[in-house]
Scaffold this motif. Sequence first.
Motif, PDB file in Angstrom:
ATOM      1  N   ARG A  67       0.832  -1.211   0.000  1.00  8.07           N
ATOM      2  CA  ARG A  67       0.000   0.000   0.000  1.00  8.07           C
ATOM      3  C   ARG A  67       0.863   1.257   0.000  1.00  8.07           C
ATOM      4  O   ARG A  67       0.596   2.220  -0.728  1.00  8.07           O
ATOM      5  CB  ARG A  67      -0.949  -0.009   1.203  1.00  8.07           C
ATOM      6  N   ARG A  70       2.395   1.623  -3.396  1.00  8.49           N
ATOM      7  CA  ARG A  70       1.352   1.982  -4.368  1.00  8.49           C
ATOM      8  C   ARG A  70       0.931   3.440  -4.226  1.00  8.49           C
ATOM      9  O   ARG A  70       0.834   4.155  -5.223  1.00  8.49           O
ATOM     10  CB  ARG A  70       0.155   1.051  -4.139  1.00  8.49           C
ATOM     11  N   ASP A  71       0.706   3.888  -2.997  1.00  9.54           N
ATOM     12  CA  ASP A  71       0.063   5.186  -2.772  1.00  9.54           C
ATOM     13  C   ASP A  71       1.031   6.324  -2.444  1.00  9.54           C
ATOM     14  O   ASP A  71       0.746   7.476  -2.783  1.00  9.54           O
ATOM     15  CB  ASP A  71      -0.946   5.078  -1.619  1.00  9.54           C
ATOM     16  N   GLN A 100       3.370   0.832  -9.718  1.00 10.63           N
ATOM     17  CA  GLN A 100       2.423   0.098 -10.570  1.00 10.63           C
ATOM     18  C   GLN A 100       2.459  -1.402 -10.265  1.00 10.63           C
ATOM     19  O   GLN A 100       1.413  -2.048 -10.212  1.00 10.63           O
ATOM     20  CB  GLN A 100       2.726   0.353 -12.052  1.00 10.63           C
ATOM     21  N   ARG A 103       0.533  -1.877  -7.207  1.00 13.90           N
ATOM     22  CA  ARG A 103      -0.896  -1.715  -7.512  1.00 13.90           C
ATOM     23  C   ARG A 103      -1.452  -3.014  -8.106  1.00 13.90           C
ATOM     24  O   ARG A 103      -2.532  -3.475  -7.724  1.00 13.90           O
ATOM     25  CB  ARG A 103      -1.075  -0.536  -8.474  1.00 13.90           C
ATOM     26  N   GLU A 107      -4.368  -5.485  -6.447  1.00 10.63           N
ATOM     27  CA  GLU A 107      -5.642  -5.721  -7.120  1.00 10.63           C
ATOM     28  C   GLU A 107      -5.887  -7.199  -7.406  1.00 10.63           C
ATOM     29  O   GLU A 107      -7.002  -7.580  -7.739  1.00 10.63           O
ATOM     30  CB  GLU A 107      -5.690  -4.937  -8.441  1.00 10.63           C
TER      31      GLU A 107
END
Length: 108
Positions: A67, A70-71, A100, A103, A107
């Motif tokens: 996380r 990603r963020d 990416q 991410r 997902e």
Amino acid sequence: MMAGAIGLSPDKIWTSAGWLFDWTIRFIAREVGDPQLTATVEEILRENLGLLDLDRLPAGLRETVLRKLRDDLVPVAAATLPNSVPERQEVLDYLGGLAQLARELSES
């Protein structure tokens, strides 16, 4: 020049120049704030091991690291990497590739 790698999963590995690997794993340790992870990162840096394997982390901690990658990775890098870093925009774009990957794993 030494290189480093972050193993995000058995089939997703991000490699970089040593200085960028060191910066990235320091970012992870600082942002996550887990004492065990910080000790692992310090050992990797001290012993010049060049690999952080996220699959070796407990599941909850691994998800937190993903996380943060990603963020927060690219915004923090954009705010803190000095303008004097050679090819700074390319470095930020390369970190964007790591974000990416994180991410995609988040997902799946």
